[in-house]
Structure formats: structure tokens, C-alpha cells
Scaffold this motif. Structure first.
Motif, short mmCIF file in Angstrom:
data_model
loop_
_atom_site.label_atom_id
_atom_site.label_comp_id
_atom_site.label_asym_id
_atom_site.label_seq_id
_atom_site.Cartn_x
_atom_site.Cartn_y
_atom_site.Cartn_z
N LEU A 55 -21.51 10.80 14.71
CA LEU A 55 -22.68 9.93 14.82
C LEU A 55 -23.83 10.47 13.97
O LEU A 55 -24.48 9.73 13.23
CB LEU A 55 -23.08 9.87 16.30
CG LEU A 55 -23.97 8.72 16.71
CD1 LEU A 55 -23.31 7.39 16.36
CD2 LEU A 55 -24.20 8.79 18.22
N GLN A 58 -23.06 9.96 10.32
CA GLN A 58 -23.22 8.54 9.96
C GLN A 58 -24.69 8.20 9.79
O GLN A 58 -25.08 7.53 8.84
CB GLN A 58 -22.61 7.66 11.05
CG GLN A 58 -22.65 6.18 10.71
CD GLN A 58 -22.92 5.29 11.92
OE1 GLN A 58 -22.87 5.74 13.05
NE2 GLN A 58 -23.21 4.05 11.66
N LEU A 65 -16.87 8.81 9.69
CA LEU A 65 -15.68 9.65 9.82
C LEU A 65 -14.59 8.88 10.54
O LEU A 65 -14.86 8.10 11.45
CB LEU A 65 -16.01 10.92 10.60
CG LEU A 65 -16.98 11.87 9.90
CD1 LEU A 65 -17.30 13.04 10.80
CD2 LEU A 65 -16.41 12.36 8.58
N PRO B 214 -16.12 6.02 16.31
CA PRO B 214 -16.48 4.60 16.27
C PRO B 214 -15.82 3.85 15.11
O PRO B 214 -15.35 2.72 15.29
CB PRO B 214 -18.01 4.63 16.15
CG PRO B 214 -18.39 5.88 16.89
CD PRO B 214 -17.30 6.88 16.57
N ALA B 215 -15.78 4.47 13.93
CA ALA B 215 -15.17 3.78 12.78
C ALA B 215 -13.68 3.54 13.01
O ALA B 215 -13.12 2.55 12.53
CB ALA B 215 -15.39 4.60 11.50
N ALA B 242 -24.04 3.67 20.04
CA ALA B 242 -25.00 4.44 19.23
C ALA B 242 -24.72 4.26 17.74
O ALA B 242 -25.65 4.23 16.94
CB ALA B 242 -24.94 5.92 19.62
N ALA B 243 -23.44 4.17 17.37
CA ALA B 243 -23.09 4.03 15.95
C ALA B 243 -23.53 2.67 15.41
O ALA B 243 -23.87 2.54 14.24
CB ALA B 243 -21.59 4.21 15.75
N LEU B 245 -21.98 0.02 14.60
CA LEU B 245 -21.19 -0.55 13.50
C LEU B 245 -20.91 -2.03 13.76
O LEU B 245 -20.89 -2.47 14.90
CB LEU B 245 -19.85 0.19 13.39
CG LEU B 245 -19.93 1.69 13.16
CD1 LEU B 245 -18.53 2.28 13.06
CD2 LEU B 245 -20.72 2.00 11.91
#
Lengths: 95, 447
Positions: A55, A58, A65, B214-215, B242-243, B245
Motif C-alpha cells: 500500500l 502504491q 505489487l 490489492p492488485a 485503502a488501495a 484501485l
């Protein structure tokens, strides 16, 4: 202990902030020490820390990642490996 | 419908053998190919005796489960891949072989490479779907156990299938068949039910992988067709939110293993435009009730099940269960007919301070409802402490502000002493909190 580069110190500061490891000094951590596992000198991080690191990376570098990628597994070996990996990814992230 | 000893249930549900069961990355695996590969693996399983299933891929895990059912081999699901745990289970249960992707995880046991559906399995004629006796023991998940020794919980095929169907009635109402993406391992009861038995007994197309970052989750979601059901935990959901995306459309998110903060559930609902539901369950019973977190604390028991509350726990009966299950949670029935109930907390978590009673779980929930509190836990009193203590993650609040907010919600005798702010709670991969680490955090210096 190996000598740090400026990029490694930045990455150490990012990890220490993201993981709230404020008892560590980014300037003195060993960039070659393992990040995960129980071994001597290891940061002793776990999978939840890995989520936090992903996180932080990013948000700072715009790099996402992925765990299903051998390069990511190698990148999490040490601060140095992580710094090198992110440096190699960054030009792509800027495009 | 009660479980009958002689009843047979299909190994995979559904009429269309060409329907997709697993999604290995971008590659679909049909039911017919899966059944053929399972029969092939069953026919070549060497030796005898129980097997450990260490497979990380859900497709390989399910092939091993199906082959063990067909070959009548007992299948053990370890709580972790720690070598000491695997050796202890192997010694106690006479296991000589482990099935998995990686030989180095086999902890000195004979290693059987994980099976995989191949091109040959996809071709050719398809016969009948094998029928499995409902009373056959399909798998034995283990919990770590309060004594530290892994505890076995044998599951019949009938109970696994019926429990999954009851949960699916909530998550895929009207017989819908969403695609499943899960971040939890198939060896634990929650992952076994939602990401393996949902597929086999409900016909849900399920992603074989265990996305982590997350990705990864977003990529896995993109590999399966809509509608999509995301099976996850509070820890992974927090990272995903939180990410921030952009994710493919999600129809529903399911969380279990630890209480989900209503604030996080609401944030996830806003971000993904999908309801966030929780499962209440345990390894002994599997899932037993569900709720949509933002709707409040009321749980809805699975259809056909009944709960009988007692002072120190509750008895769960259900036609899908071979025996009644004793729950270590105290519950309050609100509407027995509709199966609506409130969890009052773990029986052993009952806080008794100055003659008053409150559960640690109830207090934890009140703590989590304070705006700005991201995570937190109440630690019950121990020999050195007469009052509950608390560890709280709330970067924008002071201890005093948190206590003031909590004082508006609970009797002052239950206000935690100390209440300590921490950067984060020491949750393990499933979001659970080891007691020893909580005690160490309470004893240690502040953040």
C-alpha cells in the motif's frame, strides 16, 4: 553490515513509517537483512506487513505489487532487493 | 430433510458437464474435465492411509478432495504449513503422504505432486458424475486448539454440501451463480466452504488462485465473469479499500474470521457499490448465520437451524448437521421463528466488574463504532488487572478522546484501563489476534 545507498535509506524510511517501526533508524538498518522470517538479523515481518508495504509503495510510487509474480517474491527478500525492484519499475510507472 | 446414512450426493452439482467450474488464471476448467482428472488421480493414488492436502490452488485442492472421496482415503487439512504442526498431525493420525505443489512443504512426509486438470481431461466422452455417500467423511479440518495441539473436526460430504447450500441461499438468492474470488486458504473451514464446496455443491465458477495484494485481487476479479462474489477477511478488505484501485463490478463481498468494523464495511460498500456481508461460523459447524454488516448487529440463522441459548453458550441444531454443535458464544434470541439473534460474546469473555456484566465482544463492538477508530480489541481482565484493557488503532484520536466517546456508550466501570493506542493490532493472516501478543503490547511502551 552493507553500506546503504540514498534510495535504500528512502525505502527504509518508507517501511519504518508504514509499519510504525519507529524504534528503528532508517540510516542504520542493514539493507541486505531479510525482511521476512525468523532468522537472525531479519526484520521479522509477516504477511500483514507485506500488505502495508504494498500500500505504501502504491501510494508513494504508483507501483502496484502483485504476489503471483516471481519478481515480487524476490523483491521482498531484503530492503536492497525491494529498492532495486522499485527503481526498475519506476520508468514504466511514469509513462 | 434429514441426513440419511444411505443417501448419495453428486461430486459436482449441475446438469451441464461443459459448464466452467474453475478458472485457473484466464484458463477455464469444465466440470467434465475436473471429474475426469479427479478419477484419474484417484486411480493412481499410491499407498494407503490418510493424506494431507497442502494444495494452494483451489482447483488442485478440490481435485485432491474429490480423488480422496473417490478412493475412500481420509483427507486432513492442516491449520498451517508449519513443519512442527504437520509432523504432529502426521504422527497422531498415521499420515505418510502429503499432496501439494511444493515438495519442500511436505515436512519429511512422502510428497505427492498436486494433480491438475490437463488437456486430455477436457476431451472425450463424459460419463456420469460420481455419487458420494452423504455420510462419507470428506475432509478433516484442524484448528490450532486452545491447548496448542491441532484439533480434528471431521466433516461428512453431506454436511459440507448442505451447509454450503444454506449459505448460498443467502449469498446467491434465487439460484444465481456468481463467480467466486477468494483471498482465504481452502484448508480452513471458511475457505473450504466458500471457495471449494460452493463450487462443487453450488456449481459456482471459482478462481483457483489466492490473490493477496490489492492488485492481485483486482486482477483475479477481472479474470472471472460477472456477477462476482468476493470472499475475504477484514484484513484483506481494509487493504483493498485503502488501495482504492478500480475493480471490476462486484455483486457481493463476504467477510469472516474476525469482526468487521461497520465503518470499514460502509467504506467498502461505497467503493465497490456492493453489499458487504459477514458469516458467523466456527470450524465445528461451518457457517451458521449471516448478516449485512451495515444493517446492524442482528444475525440471521441458516434456514432450518435452531439455536438454544444457555448461560455459558448455545446449542445449535440443524438438519444439515449430524449432531448438535455447542457454541462457545452467548446469544440472545430475538425472534426464534425467523432465526434472528444477537451475539453477546464469547462465554469465557464475560466481563464482571463491580458486580456488573458485559461481554468483551460487545465492548469491542462499541469501541469499533467510535468514528476514527480503525481497529481495536478489548483484552479481558487477568490476574494482574481487574478491569478490561484495550488496544486501539486510531491515528487521529487521543486516548482521552476515545475514552470520552466510549463513556457515552458504556457503564463507566467497563471503561478500559489502560486504553492504549497502537499503530496496528498483531493480527495473523486470518485476522485473528494471538493472546500472547496482545499481552505483550499491553505490557510494552506506547506508540
Amino acid at each position: 553490515m552493507s553500506t546503504q545507498t540514498a534510495a535504500e535509506r528512502d525505502m527504509a524510511a518508507l517501511l519504518i513509517e508504514a509499519l510504525h517501526l519507529e524504534d528503528r533508524d532508517p540510516a542504520t538498518v542493514d539493507p541486505a537483512a531479510p525482511l521476512f522470517g525468523e532468522g537472525a538479523g531479519s526484520w521479522g515481518l509477516d504477511s500483514i506487513d507485506a500488505l502495508e508495504i504494498a500500500l505504501a509503495i502504491q501510494q508513494k510510487y504508483g507501483i502496484e505489487l502483485k504476489a503471483d509474480n516471481e519478481a515480487t517474491k524476490r523483491a521482498f527478500a531484503s530492503l536492497r532487493a525491494l529498492t532495486d525492484y522499485i527503481a526498475a519499475q519506476r520508468p514504466q510507472a511514469v509513462h | 430433510m434429514t441426513l440419511s446414512q444411505s443417501e448419495l450426493l453428486p461430486l459436482v452439482a449441475g446438469d451441464d458437464p461443459q459448464a466452467v467450474l474453475w478458472q485457473r488464471g484466464a484458463r477455464p476448467v469444465t466440470r467434465a474435465a475436473f471429474v475426469r482428472a479427479a478419477q484419474r488421480f484417484a486411480a493412481t493414488l499410491p499407498g494407503d492411509g490418510p493424506l494431507l492436502n497442502l494444495c494452494e490452488s483451489r482447483e488442485r485442492f478440490a481435485l485432491t478432495l474429490a480423488a480422496a472421496l473417490l478412493a475412500r482415503r481420509t483427507l486432513l487439512l492442516p491449520p498451517s504449513t508449519a513443519p512442527a504442526t504437520l509432523r504432529e498431525i502426521a504422527e497422531t493420525h498415521g499420515v505418510r503422504a502429503a499432496v501439494g505443489e511444493r515438495a519442500e512443504l511436505a515436512a519429511g512426509l512422502a510428497w505427492l505432486p498436486a494433480p491438475e486438470t490437463g488437456d486430455a481431461d477436457a476431451a472425450g466422452e463424459f460419463g456420469a458424475v460420481p455419487a458420494i455417500p452423504a455420510a462419507a467423511i470428506a475432509a478433516i479440518p484442524f484448528t490450532s486448539g486452545s491447548t496448542g495441539r491441532p484439533q480434528p473436526h471431521p466433516k461428512t460430504w453431506g454436511t459440507l454440501v448442505r451447509t454450503a447450500q444454506l449459505a448460498l441461499a443467502r449469498f446467491a438468492p434465487g439460484g444465481g451463480r456468481p463467480s467466486v474470488v477468494a483471498t482465504v486458504p481452502p484448508q480452513h473451514m471458511y475457505g473450504l466452504e466458500t471457495s471449494v464446496v460452493f463450487a462443487l455443491a453450488g456449481g459456482l465458477r471459482t478462481h483457483a488462485g489466492k490473490p493477496f495484494f490489492p492488485a492481485d485481487v483486482v486482477a483475479a476479479l477481472a479474470e472471472v465473469p460477472a456477477p462476482r462474489l468476493l470472499v475475504t477477511t477484514p484484513v484483506h478488505l481494509r487493504a483493498l479499500v485503502a488501495a482504492g484501485l478500480r475493480a471490476p463490478a462486484i455483486e457481493r463481498i463476504v467477510s469472516a474470521t474476525a469482526p468487521l468494523a461497520p465503518e470499514l464495511a460502509a467504506a467498502a460498500e461505497r467503493l465497490f457499490g456492493a453489499p458487504v456481508c459477514e458469516i458467523y461460523g466456527c470450524t465445528e459447524a461451518g457457517s451458521l448465520a449471516t448478516r449485512r454488516t451495515v444493517d446492524g448487529e442482528i444475525w440471521r440463522l441458516h434456514d432450518g437451524a435452531t439455536l438454544t441459548p444457555h448461560e455459558d453458550g448455545a446449542a445449535l441444531h440443524g438438519t444439515h448437521l449430524p449432531d448438535a454443535v455447542w457454541l462457545q458464544d452467548r446469544i440472545e434470541l430475538l425472534d426464534a421463528g425467523a432465526g434472528r439473534f444477537r451475539l453477546l460474546g464469547r462465554a469465557q469473555d464475560l466481563l464482571k466488574v463491580a458486580g456488573k456484566r458485559m461481554s468483551a465482544a460487545d465492548l469491542t463492538q462499541k469501541l469499533l463504532l467510535i468514528p476514527g477508530v480503525e481497529d481495536g480489541v478489548i483484552v479481558p481482565p487477568d490476574t494482574g488487572r481487574e478491569r478490561p484493557a484495550a488496544l486501539v488503532v486510531a491515528p487521529s484520536l487521543s486516548e482521552a478522546q476515545i475514552l470520552a466517546a466510549l463513556a457515552e456508550r458504556v457503564d463507566p466501570v467497563f471503561l478500559p484501563r489502560p486504553l492504549k493506542r497502537v499503530a496496528r493490532l498483531p493480527r495473523n493472516e486470518l485476522g485473528k489476534l494471538p493472546q500472547a501478543q496482545l499481552a505483550a503490547l499491553l505490557a510494552g511502551a506506547g506508540p
